[in-house]
Motif scaffolding. Structure first.
Motif: not given
Length: 365
Positions: A10-13, A286-287, A293-296, A309-310
């Motif tokens: 998720i971070v890489i994406f 994607f959705a 993603g932010p919570f994980l 990430y952020f």
């Protein structure tokens, strides 16, 4: 440790999407000024159904174009308002303007696709410029678009117009389109690459080399498809034609697409899946990734990756807003609301798919 490796993609994406956004930002996919190589007639073709509130402004813009070698044809698609009367006012005073009153829609056709096909059959120009009735263009736009096509040797030029946002509902829905587009697709590669997956087009403005269009009759090919613009772009790439898609600015082409947030959700829901290559699994993934993603990341990643990430997510939003000529601070503040709107579009798309119909401008499609 297992959760770390599950969340790491998720971070890489997010980083990859930020890099795509940076590519778009530094390549500046806007209309450039070139001299016109040769004076050729441009047929401006406008499908219109119940557009009395918009059509006068667009026709006035076209009447004032600095490039004079144009003809303007409006297809009145069974309007029940005063669209026909508005167009007739221009026809009476300017011989470059024509009106076609449509008949009953044939079986197997969508209204706009049929209107565009009929317009092309009536056009005499060397270039065919399809415009939606709700766009506005500056005085030099037609000439600049023609010069750009000639200079780049294009067979198709398309624009995502600058979006005028008139309400809070529009502000939390309409920018979703640019957010998906500019974080997933390096827009200049539509021209530079031959890959069909790197295709984009917007039916609000599509300008074809007339010889190419008449040879293939693209709207006839995709007569029953509500996302004909993207499919036409892919087909043209398959046929090895040069195409380009640009972003509009307030100084060339602009539009207020929808009158409210609910209209925007309904409108975008008919083609949101095509932003992901028509693959619903990619769209749903994607959705899920962009929502959860932010919570994980926040709960399962170490601080350096949380920051990365952020930083990537927020900076991508800022650059996309700036590219779209929107307020960058509002882009960050409204981020959660826009994410919710995107989920509503995806859910509406799934409901429409199961129902098998979509009502648009009073017609089932």
């Amino acid at each position: 440790m297992i959760l770390f490796y599950l969340v790491l993609p998720i971070v890489i994406f997010a980083i990859i999407r930020f890099l795509v956004t940076l590519f778009n930002y530094f390549t500046q996919p806007y209309l450039q000024n070139y001299p016109i190589i040769s004076s050729e007639t441009v047929s401006v073709l406008i499908p219109a159904r119940n557009e009395e509130s918009n059509i006068w402004s667009l026709l006035t813009d076209l009447q004032q174009q600095t490039y004079g070698s144009i003809e303007v044809i409006v297809y009145n698609d069974s309007s029940t308002d005063a669209t026909e009367q508005v167009v007739e006012e221009f026809v009476r005073v300017d011989n470059r303007f024509r009106l076609i009153n449509g008949n009953a829609l044939p079986d197997g056709w969508l209204g706009k696709n049929h209107a565009c096909h009929q317009l092309a059959l009536q056009a005499n120009g060397n270039y065919l410029l399809f415009l939606d009735a709700d766009v506005r263009v500056e005085k030099s736009f037609v000439g600049q678009a023609l010069a750009y096509m000639q200079h780049k040797k294009l067979h198709l030029l398309s624009f995502f117009p600058y979006q005028v946002l008139g309400s809070f509902g529009e502000a939390i829905t309409v920018p979703v389109m640019q957010w998906i587009l500019l974080s997933l697709l390096p827009l200049k590669l539509v021209l530079w690459s031959r890959r069909r997956s790197l295709s984009a087009a917007n039916g609000q403005m599509m300008m074809f080399k007339a010889e190419t269009y008449r040879k293939h009759r693209f709207h006839e090919i995709y007569r029953s498809n509500p996302v004909e613009d993207i499919l036409i772009a892919r087909e043209m790439k398959r046929l090895r034609y040069r195409i380009s898609t640009l972003l509009g600015t307030p100084g060339d082409i602009r539009c207020r697409m929808y009158a409210s947030g609910s209209d925007a959700i309904e409108g975008f829901s008919k083609n949101v899946c095509e932003f992901f290559g028509g693959n619903k699994n990619v769209m749903f993934s994607f959705a899920a990734i962009t929502t959860l993603g932010p919570f994980l990341v926040l709960f399962f990643m170490p601080f350096p990756l949380v920051f990365t990430y952020f930083f990537s997510v927020i900076m991508a939003r800022l650059f996309i807003a700036d590219l779209s000529k929107q307020n960058v601070f509002k882009a960050v503040i409204l981020f959660p609301y826009q994410q919710i709107s995107f989920l509503q579009m995806v859910i509406r798309w799934e409901k429409n798919r199961k129902r098998g119909t979509l009502v648009w401008k009073g017609r089932k499609i």
